[in-house]
Enzyme design. Structure first.
Site, PDB file in Angstrom:
ATOM      1  N   HIS A  35       0.028  -2.586   3.585  1.00 36.17           N
ATOM      2  CA  HIS A  35      -0.887  -1.749   3.447  1.00 36.17           C
ATOM      3  C   HIS A  35      -0.992  -0.810   4.433  1.00 36.17           C
ATOM      4  CE1 HIS A  35      -5.245  -0.785   2.729  1.00 36.17           C
ATOM      5  NE2 HIS A  35      -4.639  -0.566   1.406  1.00 36.17           N
ATOM      6  N   ARG A  85      -1.720  -2.671  -6.558  1.00 36.39           N
ATOM      7  CA  ARG A  85      -2.168  -2.968  -7.842  1.00 36.39           C
ATOM      8  C   ARG A  85      -2.308  -1.826  -8.646  1.00 36.39           C
ATOM      9  NH1 ARG A  85      -6.568  -6.209  -6.752  1.00 36.39           N
ATOM     10  NH2 ARG A  85      -5.588  -7.960  -7.052  1.00 36.39           N
TER      11      ARG A  85
END
Length: 710
Positions: free
Chosen positions: A433, A403
């Protein structure tokens, strides 16, 4: 026992606002350097902007489709929005009172002035007139609003001026007009005036002369405003034949989403306010009347513009590089034993240098790496490209859905492909991640794999601002696991077992649950049972219930949680054994530590994952063990130092508030400042003997005896 009752949980969004309030406390803390306090205030604004772009936007979408299912705390989206509005409006008032009543007067005392137009000297007035007419005027675009010219699009996070105009020589009520002018982003918003450390904001330069853009009309009112839009998006990956193209398309569409917040100058007239609220279709609860400069993120730019006041900033320091990592051959250093890094106290340079060395090393066969967020001018990208051009097999997973880094990551993915790297974008429906680097070498003994695993991103810039932990290792079992992870990410491999590493969403949750169960069993058997964890956020319902179950069974649970915490302490018979600390200081606490006493065996893990549902169920995350005794002891000591911090720590109370530590009788300890001092003290001349052996950075000892955990 039922641990799932809504009254046992705190709403995630409200807990986040409490975190931003803790950041605001740093702006109000007189023990911090003045310009750092100004920076902290700017950070609270940046935090709040992102919160509206993502979290408020998500709740508004739920509300729009009449989604009424309550969260774990029993609140529906509509109830959450109402509670947030009631909490954020006072927070914004507190932001601006901090600026106007505290920080601005203190800046003025030391000769730093952010002036309004009415406060300028003749020389400064002349400068502003020249700057407007010679520089700004040709760029400014007046935008009238009438029957033939509809209300213009207002971009996210742009500063604009709204005007009420009256045609000269006519009655005001008959000839009222409305127009807008965007404050241009191509010029610095902080304008340096004649005189040392004298400044004015760009919009304040424009306002006195703005009538010149509307010949024949008189400006009756000119007010600043800003909008924050819904900047979140979800890519329907199952329907997107080309993820890269879909991301680029979504980035273009994101700018035209609904307004989540409108900030208006507090003195805006009712007429102008009503017009803007209606045209922008913003909820009244999301309109904020601002008593000061709109968009306090400008304060970071102000700090950068100030000259000759180093005493008002944190004292800079050089990160430590342990002797083992100063030698030219980093592979040889890692072969001698695992090496631990604690950033920013330890330098991030060895991570970059390892990739650089691998790029030109004739024995390196392959480099595999995950990239979630990298800097805008990343040396790592450069060296990965060089490795591919030198004939190495380079595979890089670039997470396009990170993001607010989507555009940056799209750019780097393209650059890596141009240089011959094999670039992959992860698994459908999951963000990757984890922080993992695998280097494969051909050596005299055979193929050997070297790894770096970390709690934070491969970002050389944030490594100086975030506290993160990383490990260099050539452990064979971990290396096999790492290869299996990359096979899973790049191919159709579905490993069902890992020897040492654990991966979300496959094994991480179950592994942690098993460790909790072990501590519960030990507590029930009358043995010492202790869990100590550090993370950014705790919101996963199942994991909170597991913490409650452990605490209720007699396990002592110590938690260091920087941000969101949906757990409650001191619930009778449930969480009386749970203590929660939050550290907010000079650096952003970002490392994740998971420790289990394990009947004296002391099992310790580092991870890229917080205990949030998205981390455990919707992301590829990594948890890795610390097996080397000296490194384990060092991390345990670092955790204890953090736990003993009494200057930057807030302790969660039963009522949900956070209170500073009662320091009566205690030696003051700011753990971050303490570790900076330790890193600086360790940078002494290195002897020839020390150069030949690994040497792990050990922090200075605590100024008091360890607390007995029994």
């Amino acid at each position: 026992m039922n641990f799932a009752k809504p009254e046992y949980f705190v709403n995630r969004e409200l807990s986040w606002v409490d975190f931003d309030d803790r950041v605001l406390e740093e702006a109000r803390d007189k023990t911090n350097p003045l310009l750092e306090r100004v920076r902290f205030l700017g950070i609270t604004q940046s935090n709040l902007d992102e919160f509206f772009m993502v979290r408020v936007a998500s709740l508004r979408k739920m509300q729009a489709v009449a989604y009424a299912t309550p969260d774990v705390a029993g609140l529906t989206p509509t109830q959450q929005l109402a509670a947030l509005s009631a909490k954020i409006h006072p927070l914004v008032e507190k932001q601006y009172s901090t600026w106007s009543r505290s920080l601005l007067p203190q800046l003025e005392k030391v000769g730093i002035n952010l002036r309004t137009y009415s406060e300028l000297s003749k020389k400064q007035l002349s400068f502003c007139s020249q700057y407007f007419h010679q520089v700004l005027y040709p760029v400014l675009t007046p935008l009238a609003v009438d029957a033939s010219r509809p209300f213009p699009f207002i971009g996210n996070n742009t500063l604009n001026l709204a005007l009420r105009l009256v045609k000269e020589g006519t009655a005001e009520k008959k000839e009222r007009r409305f127009a807008m002018v965007q404050v241009p982003t191509v010029f610095p918003r902080v304008v340096t005036l004649p005189g040392e450390n004298q400044f004015i904001l760009l919009e304040e330069v424009i306002k006195p002369f703005i009538g010149e853009l509307f010949t024949g009309f008189k400006a009756k009112e000119v007010q600043s405003f800003r909008v924050i839009r819904d900047m979140d998006f979800d890519v329907a990956e199952a329907d997107a034949s080309d993820l890269m193209k879909e991301i680029v398309h979504q980035l273009a569409m994101r700018e035209h989403t609904k307004v989540m917040r409108l900030e208006l100058a507090a003195e805006t007239s009712k007429t102008l306010r009503k017009r803007l609220v209606k045209a922008l279709a913003v909820h009244e609860a999301d309109v904020y009347d601002i008593k000061g400069p709109i968009d306090l993120t400008v304060l970071s730019k102000l700090v950068k513009a100030i000259k000759n006041h180093p005493e008002l900033l944190y004292k800079p320091f050089k990160s430590y590089t342990q002797p083992a990592l100063r030698q030219p051959d980093l592979f040889a250093a890692i072969r001698q034993g695992d090496l631990f890094l604690h950033h920013p106290y330890d330098s991030f340079d060895p991570v970059v240098q390892l990739i650089k060395q691998a790029a030109t090393d004739p024995d390196t066969l392959a480099i595999k790496m995950t990239l979630y967020r990298v800097s805008s001018d990343s040396p790592i990208i450069q060296y990965l490209g060089a490795a591919a051009q030198n004939g190495k097999q380079v595979t890089v997973l670039v997470e396009l859905k990170a993001r607010f880094d989507e555009e940056n990551n799209v750019h780097w993915a393209n650059e890596l492909e141009k240089k011959g790297c094999h670039v992959i974008y992860g698994l459908v429906g999951l963000k990757t991640h984890c922080k993992l680097l695998l280097i494969v070498r051909r050596e005299s003994e055979g193929i050997r794999r070297y790894m770096h695993m970390a709690t934070g991103n491969y970002n050389d810039v944030t490594a100086r601002l975030y506290t993160d932990m990383g490990l260099f290792t050539a452990d064979p079992k971990m290396a096999v696991d790492a290869s299996n992870i990359f096979n899973m990410l790049s191919g159709f491999s579905e490993p069902d077992h890992f020897a040492e590493l654990n991966i979300a969403p496959l094994t991480l949750r179950d592994f942690l649950n098993d460790r909790f169960d072990d501590e519960i069993a030990n507590a029930k058997a009358g043995k010492k049972a202790l869990i100590r964890m550090k993370m950014n956020s705790l919101s996963d319902k199942q994991m909170i219930e597991k913490i409650y179950a452990a605490a209720a069974a007699g396990v002592k649970v110590d938690l260091i949680i920087r941000g969101i915490c949906c757990l409650k302490v001191d619930l009778p018979g449930i969480s009386e054994n749970v203590t929660v600390h939050s550290i907010v200081g000079r650096f952003l606490e970002h490392s994740r530590i998971y420790y289990f006493y394990a009947a004296g065996e002391e099992k310790l893990y580092l991870s890229s994952a917080d205990l949030m549902n998205r981390n455990l169920s919707r992301r590829v995350e990594l948890l890795f063990p610390i097996l080397q005794a000296d490194i384990k002891a060092q991390i345990v000591q670092i955790y204890e130092l953090m736990w003993q911090d009494n200057l930057k720590t807030r302790v969660l109370q039963a009522d949900g508030s956070y209170q500073k530590v009662d320091r009566r009788g205690l030696t003051p300890l700011d753990v971050q400042a303490h570790l900076v001092t330790a890193a600086v003290a360790a940078q002494r001349p290195i002897t020839a003997v020390e150069e030949k052996r690994p040497d792990h950075f050990v922090p200075l000892q605590k100024p008091w005896s360890p607390v007995d955990d029994d």
